[in-house]
Design a protein around this motif. Sequence first.
Motif, PDB file in Angstrom:
ATOM      1  N   LYS A  46       0.815  -1.215   0.000  1.00  0.00           N
ATOM      2  CA  LYS A  46       0.000   0.000   0.000  1.00  0.00           C
ATOM      3  C   LYS A  46       0.848   1.265   0.000  1.00  0.00           C
ATOM      4  O   LYS A  46       0.526   2.223  -0.696  1.00  0.00           O
ATOM      5  N   ASP A 127      -3.643  -8.905   1.770  1.00  0.00           N
ATOM      6  CA  ASP A 127      -3.926  -7.892   2.802  1.00  0.00           C
ATOM      7  C   ASP A 127      -5.125  -7.012   2.468  1.00  0.00           C
ATOM      8  O   ASP A 127      -6.040  -6.900   3.273  1.00  0.00           O
ATOM      9  N   TRP A 180     -14.006  -4.387   6.712  1.00  0.00           N
ATOM     10  CA  TRP A 180     -14.134  -4.648   8.154  1.00  0.00           C
ATOM     11  C   TRP A 180     -15.134  -3.678   8.797  1.00  0.00           C
ATOM     12  O   TRP A 180     -15.906  -4.057   9.677  1.00  0.00           O
TER      13      TRP A 180
END
Length: 348
Positions: A46, A127, A180
Amino acid sequence: MKKKILSAILCTVMAVTALAGCGTGKSAASAGGKTAGEETCAILVKSAGNPYNKKMIEGFQEIMDAQGIKYVVKEPEEASAEAQIKMVNELVAQGVSSIAIAGNDPDALQPALEEAMNKGIKVACMDSSVNADSRMLFVNQAGIDIIGETLMEAIYDITGGEGQWAILSATSQATNQNAWIESMKTVMQQEKYAGLELVEVAYGDDEYQKSVDQTLALLSNYPDLKAICAPTTVGIMAAAKVLQDESSPVKLTGLGLPSEMADYIGDDDAHSCPYMYLWNPIDIGRLTAYVSLALVDGSITGAAGETFTAGDLGEYTITEASDGGTEVVLGPPFAFTPDNIADWKDVY
Ligand code: RAM
């Protein structure tokens, strides 16, 4: 000894449950490993400067070095899709064999990654996933719902089930944090959580100072705030320090690296975080390396039902993911508490 036993238990739990993903980054590419074969496997994280990403890279490099495979590490200066698209294009021009990416956006990378796959490059993500059309396989650290349920339960527990709470997230486009958060919001619909009020989702962009500033803003804007959940290792560490420095009564949980959070985890008023969760980011890197190698040598295509062996991590089966693509899952999140944090702070 205790650390070894805990480590063995965690590895076993992760191996039994299946797989997960990883990444790291900076603007310049760095090649490493041996030059035994023609293949070059790339990992694109990222952003640079995030220790979590460094751990994922570490695991990826370890396996590539052990197998004598060349690799390239790409770390964008900022956690944006634009920066990652540029790097994907560079990797395609370079003619790498595989790209493993932690997506800064679920959809924006699709044209660049499709172009890579059309050229025969094997694309996986880890991820933080890119959408199902942009990848062959996702290395997922833990099931989305188990993370959402676990974090929501932690907020319930540390607030006593009542009052205001806020989320301090990473970037607003991050696939993993957004999944999430959505899962937490779904769990929160249950009657059990009726006494809890989510007042804001703030974004620290996985930058330390911005996460500090966002935490301070939450404290000043919501004087009755009882808890913060930071599902990002950068955010939780920044928030932990702010809350502890300010002697704030606000409590914190989320996803953090034990190495960064050891000073903040404790049951008493002197500590801001009663407990938190994570998985082993080095193992995500290792698993991503095995996935990349298996895609490159053709032993898997990324289809549900395929199996492969990821060295000491064990045997994995590829399953359907909730977004219509496929994934391997590393294992459930692990709780770091005042009782075990000392055993883990030097591990990752
Ligand atoms: C940060 C990143 C990463 C996430 C962890 C929990 O380091 O946003 O993607 O998985 O936190």
